[in-house]
Every structure is written in C-alpha cells, then in structure tokens.
Design an enzyme around this catalytic site. Structure first.
Site, short mmCIF file in Angstrom:
data_model
loop_
_atom_site.label_atom_id
_atom_site.label_comp_id
_atom_site.label_asym_id
_atom_site.label_seq_id
_atom_site.Cartn_x
_atom_site.Cartn_y
_atom_site.Cartn_z
N GLY A 177 -3.20 0.79 -7.96
CA GLY A 177 -3.66 1.71 -8.99
C GLY A 177 -5.11 1.59 -9.40
N THR A 211 0.46 6.94 -4.76
CA THR A 211 1.09 5.62 -4.87
C THR A 211 0.22 4.59 -4.18
OG1 THR A 211 2.99 4.25 -4.29
CG2 THR A 211 2.55 6.12 -2.83
N GLY A 212 0.12 3.43 -4.77
CA GLY A 212 -0.70 2.40 -4.16
C GLY A 212 -1.32 1.51 -5.22
N THR A 254 6.99 3.18 -6.37
CA THR A 254 6.57 4.24 -7.29
C THR A 254 7.10 5.55 -6.73
OG1 THR A 254 4.61 3.14 -8.07
CG2 THR A 254 4.53 5.53 -8.06
N ARG A 273 -1.86 -3.66 -19.18
CA ARG A 273 -2.43 -3.03 -17.97
C ARG A 273 -1.91 -1.59 -17.81
NH1 ARG A 273 -0.36 -0.91 -12.69
NH2 ARG A 273 -2.12 -1.05 -11.27
N VAL A 274 -2.83 -0.68 -17.55
CA VAL A 274 -2.45 0.70 -17.27
C VAL A 274 -2.89 1.00 -15.84
CG1 VAL A 274 -2.75 3.11 -17.91
CG2 VAL A 274 -2.78 1.35 -19.68
N GLY A 275 -1.97 1.48 -15.02
CA GLY A 275 -2.29 1.83 -13.64
C GLY A 275 -2.72 3.27 -13.49
N1 ASP Z 1 0.22 3.01 -8.33
C1 ASP Z 1 1.12 2.13 -9.03
C2 ASP Z 1 0.34 1.31 -10.02
O1 ASP Z 1 -0.75 0.87 -9.69
C3 ASP Z 1 1.89 1.22 -8.14
C4 ASP Z 1 2.48 1.84 -6.88
O2 ASP Z 1 2.23 2.99 -6.58
O3 ASP Z 1 3.26 1.15 -6.18
O4 ASP Z 1 0.82 1.08 -11.09
#
Ligand code: ASP
Length: 334
Positions: free
Chosen positions: A254, A251-252, A200, A228-230
């Site tokens: 979600g 980022t991570g 991301t 799905r919505v992150g």
């Molecule tokens: N935060 C993003 C999500 O959950 C994924 C990511 O940051 O790698 O869609």
C-alpha cells in the site's frame, strides 16, 4: 492468458451494436480480485485452489446477476465484495490479517464513476462488512472518509451489522501473525514485506447504463503498526472510478500505491493520453511501481467494457464475467 482475455474483451466490445431504433446498452462486465502476491503454481493444494476458484466464481456471479438484471454497477461491486469479505479465504472482513498488536483493523473504499462520489473507512474493528460502511459514508454523510472509533460509531448509527472483534479471527491468519513475529525476530524478513501477498479484495463493474464503479476492502498488512493507513481506503490510490475513463481497484504494498496514486494515474492516462486500459495499467504496474521497488496489481475496467488485470507479483486471485460470455477466474501468472 491476460492478453488473450483482453483480446476477447475487445472482440466482444466491438461486436456489441444496437439494432436500429434501440438504445445501445453498455456491455455489462464485472472484474474482481482477491489479492496479489507470492502465488506461484504449487503454492496451494488442488483442493485449496478449487476452494479459492469457487469463491471467486460466487463473487462474480453475485455481482453479475445484478448487472444482468439491469442493476447498478455500485450494487454489483458491493455484492461481489461482500461475498469475499464474508469468506475466511481472503484478507478482508472475516479472515483479515492481524496488526502488530494482534488486532484486526479493516479498511475499505467505494467510488461511483457517474458522480465521482466516494466513501472510505479506515481502522474499523466491529463492522461485519466494511464495504457497506464505505458506501454508507458515501451516500449518507457529507464526508468522504471516516476513521477508527468514529467510523465504527457511524456504522452503528447507520444500522449496519455490528460484530464482536473476535468475529474476524481465523486460525490461519493468527498463525501467519505468529510466523511473521518469529521471522522478524530471526531477522529473516522485514515484517512489512512478509505477508502482503494474499487477499485484499476488490471489484470494478460496468452497468447497462454505462456507469462504472469500483470498490476495495482489506485487513491491510500483517504486523501493520497502530494507526497505519494503507492504500485501500485512499481514493485515487486503492480505488478510483470515473465514467470518462475507467474504474480501478488495487492490491499490493500500500505505501507504494499511495505514493504513486496508482488508481488515479491509470485513469488519467486513459483520459488524458487516450491509452487503452491495458497499456495504462502496464505502464503503472510494470513501469512506475517496479521502478520504485513496489509489488502488487490492479484490475481495470473501461467505459467501453475493455478490461485489464495486471500484476508484477507471481500471481493475483482474479476473475471476469461479461455480457459477451467471458467467464473466467485464475490465480497464477502466465
Ligand atoms: N494494499 C493493501 C494494504 O497495503 C494490502 C494488499 O493489497 O494486500 O493495506
């Protein structure tokens, strides 16, 4: 390294003083990330590492050049993110991960710290640069978020570059998708935990006028379910900016970032509790997020130019470039 960078930032901030009669301008700064996750030394070959670092530097330079010429934080954020969206290295735009149905569905958001205007899009499949669409939603609609077909339709109306969904395909992401399906079958891993780890992208910037902006763009998580919505398109979770406090891009995993409204929480701690961006980010990432069992990271930039890059994963692609001469990129943790 993180602490050293923060110390340098503070030094630079405190050394910026306006000459008599001059209007002080903010210490222009851009901070970017390219995703957090299982990034321990040895994860990549030196040649691959060099490729990532070169692209991070290109994104930093694209954003910084705008700030350096007196341009707006929003433009700098957009330019840095577009550079990473166009690169197959990151999980955003070209190179996005695949959904359970083998598709690329993209999310993005952007926020203007001066006005608290924001724009977000989720589940788009044909817009070459989702961050540009998020910005179009912010600037050219009366709404904040568009989803799915409606978002793609709005992109066409706005004259943004439209591509065939095939454009987003990359072989390495397809392989990750197939591996994830295999691992799930063998019950080695929970699919949703498998591959959130790289890519991301996000940027936060402070312009000479003292305005903050933040933006984030992603393909989401490998094997994500239909619909799905992150956190990335959720204002207050994946992205937040307010000149009164700070700008954040996350980022991570979600689902955790949504439940903890991570980006808003950090800026609220800065605004209401008077915390430094570093302390607020540490509290949220190493405190709240960890307690809940989530993983990921944030980049945070304060209205005074102080910044933090905090993550509880082994690494996070990241970089900073500032008026005071900080110019650095990194992949792994300390
Ligand atoms: N935060 C993003 C999500 O959950 C994924 C990511 O940051 O790698 O869609």
């Amino acid at each position: 390294m993180k602490n050293l960078l923060a110390a340098i930032a503070v030094l630079i901030v405190s050394s910026v003083t306006a000459a008599e009669g001059e209007v002080a301008s903010a210490p222009v700064t851009i901070v970017i990330h390219g995703g957090a996750g299982a990034l321990a030394p040895g994860r990549y070959t030196p040649a691959k590492e060099a490729e990532f670092i070169a692209k991070l530097n290109e994104a930093l330079d694209a954003g910084y050049a705008i700030l350096d010429e007196g341009g707006a934080a929003l433009d700098a954020v957009e330019a840095a993110i577009v550079t990473m969206e166009d690169s197959p290295l990151f999980n955003s735009g070209k190179g996005a991960v695949f959904t359970r149905e083998g598709k690329n569905e993209l999310d993005a958001s952007i926020m203007d710290g001066a006005t608290l205007n924001a724009g977000a899009i989720t589940g788009v499949t044909t817009v070459k640069n989702p961050i540009r669409l998020a910005r179009a939603v912010m600037e050219n609609s009366v709404h904040v978020m568009f989803a799915g077909d409606g978002a793609d339709k709005f992109a066409e109306q706005q004259g943004l570059e439209i591509v065939d969904p095939e454009y987003f395909y990359t072989e390495h992401r397809w392989k990750s998708y197939e591996d994830a399906l295999k691992r799930e079958k063998e019950q080695k891993d929970s699919a949703i935990n498998y591959d959130f780890k790289y890519g991301t992208v996000g940027a936060v910037a402070l312009d000479a006028g003292g305005n903050l902006a933040a933006g984030t763009s992603t393909g989401g998580m490998t094997l994500k379910s239909f619909g799905r919505v992150g956190d990335t398109p959720i204002i207050g979770a994946g992205t937040f900016a307010d000149n009164k406090s700070c700008a954040v891009s996350s980022t991570g995993h979600g689902e955790y970032f949504i439940r903890l409204t991570i980006a808003r929480d950090i800026c609220a701690q800065v605004e209401y509790a008077g915390k430094s961006v570093e302390d607020a980010a540490n509290d949220v990432i190493h405190g709240r997020l960890e307690t809940l069992g989530g993983g990921g990271g944030v980049i945070v930039l304060g209205a005074d130019g102080a910044f933090a890059m905090v993550f509880n994963t082994p690494g996070m692609f990241r970089g900073v470039k500032s008026a005071g001469g900080v110019n650095t990129t990194a992949i792994y943790g300390d």
